[in-house]
Write an enzyme that holds these catalytic residues in place. Structure first.
Site, PDB file in Angstrom:
ATOM      1  N   GLY A 209       0.834  -1.208   0.000  1.00 23.28           N
ATOM      2  CA  GLY A 209       0.000   0.000   0.000  1.00 23.28           C
ATOM      3  C   GLY A 209       0.862   1.249   0.000  1.00 23.28           C
ATOM      4  O   GLY A 209       2.046   1.193  -0.331  1.00 23.28           O
ATOM      5  N   ASN A 210       0.276   2.365   0.319  1.00 23.02           N
ATOM      6  CA  ASN A 210       1.057   3.604   0.436  1.00 23.02           C
ATOM      7  C   ASN A 210       0.400   4.534   1.458  1.00 23.02           C
ATOM      8  O   ASN A 210      -0.611   4.169   2.069  1.00 23.02           O
ATOM      9  CB  ASN A 210       1.207   4.272  -0.936  1.00 23.02           C
ATOM     10  CG  ASN A 210      -0.139   4.611  -1.535  1.00 23.02           C
ATOM     11  OD1 ASN A 210      -0.880   5.421  -1.004  1.00 23.02           O
ATOM     12  ND2 ASN A 210      -0.480   3.939  -2.641  1.00 23.02           N
ATOM     13  N   HIS A 211       0.982   5.724   1.608  1.00 20.80           N
ATOM     14  CA  HIS A 211       0.569   6.597   2.725  1.00 20.80           C
ATOM     15  C   HIS A 211      -0.629   7.494   2.418  1.00 20.80           C
ATOM     16  O   HIS A 211      -0.966   8.355   3.224  1.00 20.80           O
ATOM     17  CB  HIS A 211       1.743   7.495   3.128  1.00 20.80           C
ATOM     18  CG  HIS A 211       2.928   6.731   3.617  1.00 20.80           C
ATOM     19  ND1 HIS A 211       2.894   6.011   4.771  1.00 20.80           N
ATOM     20  CD2 HIS A 211       4.171   6.567   3.091  1.00 20.80           C
ATOM     21  CE1 HIS A 211       4.070   5.433   4.969  1.00 20.80           C
ATOM     22  NE2 HIS A 211       4.859   5.746   3.945  1.00 20.80           N
ATOM     23  N   SER A 212      -1.256   7.355   1.278  1.00 22.19           N
ATOM     24  CA  SER A 212      -2.351   8.285   0.948  1.00 22.19           C
ATOM     25  C   SER A 212      -3.501   8.154   1.940  1.00 22.19           C
ATOM     26  O   SER A 212      -3.958   7.058   2.246  1.00 22.19           O
ATOM     27  CB  SER A 212      -2.853   8.002  -0.475  1.00 22.19           C
ATOM     28  OG  SER A 212      -4.013   8.760  -0.715  1.00 22.19           O
ATOM     29  N   ALA A 277      -3.523   7.501  -5.136  1.00 18.20           N
ATOM     30  CA  ALA A 277      -2.161   6.973  -5.218  1.00 18.20           C
ATOM     31  C   ALA A 277      -2.313   5.479  -5.518  1.00 18.20           C
ATOM     32  O   ALA A 277      -2.422   4.645  -4.617  1.00 18.20           O
ATOM     33  CB  ALA A 277      -1.441   7.197  -3.905  1.00 18.20           C
TER      34      ALA A 277
END
Ligand code: PMT
Length: 404
Positions: A209-212, A277
């Site tokens: 995943g990512n930090h969005s 993102a």
């Protein structure tokens, strides 16, 4: 009713049998998300008590130039507060005062101080309404920009029948909502927004995943709704939520799900904005069981996810297409390449080099880049950034100078 959310309504109430209906009117306005302040004429107080209306509106009701402590009831401030004024019921007497500017009560002084739109819902007896003076007054008020909400047919207090009863409260609310909506710059327009991260599962426990946080996308959805648009918000996993009658919120998890949903709507939208993102890759294999940690190294083969924005660009017909570029280096150059490659109308660049920009923050710092131009903006709350983005869209596509 969505156009009434957050609106400040100054309700001017004059004295007639229809005055009792204002209690229902206030309830409907409040239910639709508006705030209401009431000014009554002294005659109106003969029909309904200020206590009833202040209880319903959750605001003090004023009717004289001073309150009981002899403090001035500031009509200028009241007028400034209002997004619009509604005079309901409007008697023949008040209509004629509006024509000549007779300011002999607080309602009239406030009306004369108001620069906002004024809606008028007349109510009177049949002969009074049919009198040449009333007809002339109403047409003069219409010509000077007032909006008349036509009376409705039915039995009158006098026993006569006629089309002079004040419009029913629900019809007044509907009339004003529609009138406001039609004036909004994105009325009848559909906006598709992707927001948040995507989660690409490795096994039932882990994902890439990512930090969005989704904040940027959700703020843009709010702005579009405030501009009168119908919004489809396709959101990756986030703690945020949003409800609105004109919003379709679709919560997804993976890039493939975001792609599949986005493509079902894309053909019919006027504006598409990709702020999500999206994970460019996903694990080639999904492990049905939790992967054991017996080995020192663990290899995951990745395969490409569909590029949603690029597909939008390839299939673009009438849509106005906006992409985002989140960069760490060679920002403008990279963003310009994406602008070109994905066939965008403009791209919003945010760089992780800038303080207060990018993921999670409540603020962002953006540049809006077209083929021939770069507009750089200061660090601002994401709600303000969203307005800058929509102002740019309105100015370029819809040639509309209205501020978001
Ligand atoms: O959600 P917040 O915490 O508020 O943070 C906001 C944000 C930083 C996520 C947002 O402002 C932002 O920059 N979003 C785009 C992030 C990104 O993935 O940028 P990119 O440069 O990798 O992608 C370029 C564009 O292609 C983006 O519009 C992206 O949505 C789109 N894309 C990318 C890959 C893919 N498979 N499909 C896509 O649609």
């Amino acid at each position: 009713m969505s156009a009434l959310i957050g609106k400040h309504i100054l309700l001017g109430i004059t004295g007639g049998i229809a005055t009792y209906k204002t209690a229902f009117l206030i309830r409907l306005f409040i239910k639709a998300g508006a705030q209401v302040k009431c000014i009554m004429t002294p005659e109106a107080e003969e029909f309904v008590t200020p206590l009833t209306l202040s209880t319903l509106s959750k605001n003090p009701v004023v009717s004289s130039f001073t309150d009981t402590e002899k403090n001035w009831n500031n009509h200028v401030k009241l007028a400034e507060w209002a997004d619009f004024m509604l005079i309901a019921p409007a008697t023949a007497n008040t209509l004629s005062k509006m024509i000549i500017g007779k300011s002999d009560n607080l309602l009239m002084t406030t009306y004369l101080s108001a620069n906002c739109p004024v809606y008028i819902a007349p109510a009177m007896d049949l002969e009074m309404y049919q009198h040449d003076t009333t007809k002339t007054n109403l047409s003069q008020l219409t010509n000077s920009g007032h909006i008349i909400i036509e009376p409705e047919s039915g039995e009158l207090a006098s026993g006569l029948e006629g089309k002079v009863r004040m419009a029913e409260p629900e019809n007044i609310v509907e009339f004003i909502s529609q009138h406001l909506l039609k004036q909004m710059p994105l009325f009848n327009k559909k906006v598709l927004i992707t927001a948040g991260p995507t989660y690409e599962p490795i096994d039932p426990v882990r994902f890439i995943g990512n930090h969005s946080s989704g904040k940027m996308g959700y703020e843009m959805a709010k702005t579009a709704l405030n501009l009168g648009a119908k919004v489809i918000l396709i959101s990756g996993p986030t703690h945020l939520t949003l409800t609105h009658p004109n919003l379709e919120l679709i919560k997804i998890s993976t890039a493939q799900e975001m792609f599949d949903n986005a493509m079902t709507f894309y053909d019919n939208v006027d504006i598409a904005i990709a702020s999500a993102a999206v994970s460019d890759y996903k694990p080639k294999t999904f492990h049905n069981q939790k992967v054991k940690t017996t080995e020192d190294t663990f290899r995951i083969d990745l395969v490409k996810n569909p590029d949603i924005l690029k597909t939008f660009g390839q299939q673009k017909k009438h849509q106005f297409l906006v992409g985002f570029a989140l960069e760490t280096n060679d920002e403008v150059e990279n963003a310009k390449q994406k602008l070109e490659k994905k066939n965008l109308d403009f791209i919003v660049l945010n760089s992780l080099q800038d303080k207060g920009a990018g993921f999670k923050n409540d603020t962002n710092k953006i540049s809006i880049i077209t083929k021939d131009d770069i507009k750089r903006f200061d660090v601002k709350p994401k709600s303000e950034v969203a307005k800058d983005i929509f102002n740019e869209i309105l100015n370029t596509r819809f040639n509309n100078k209205a501020d978001a």
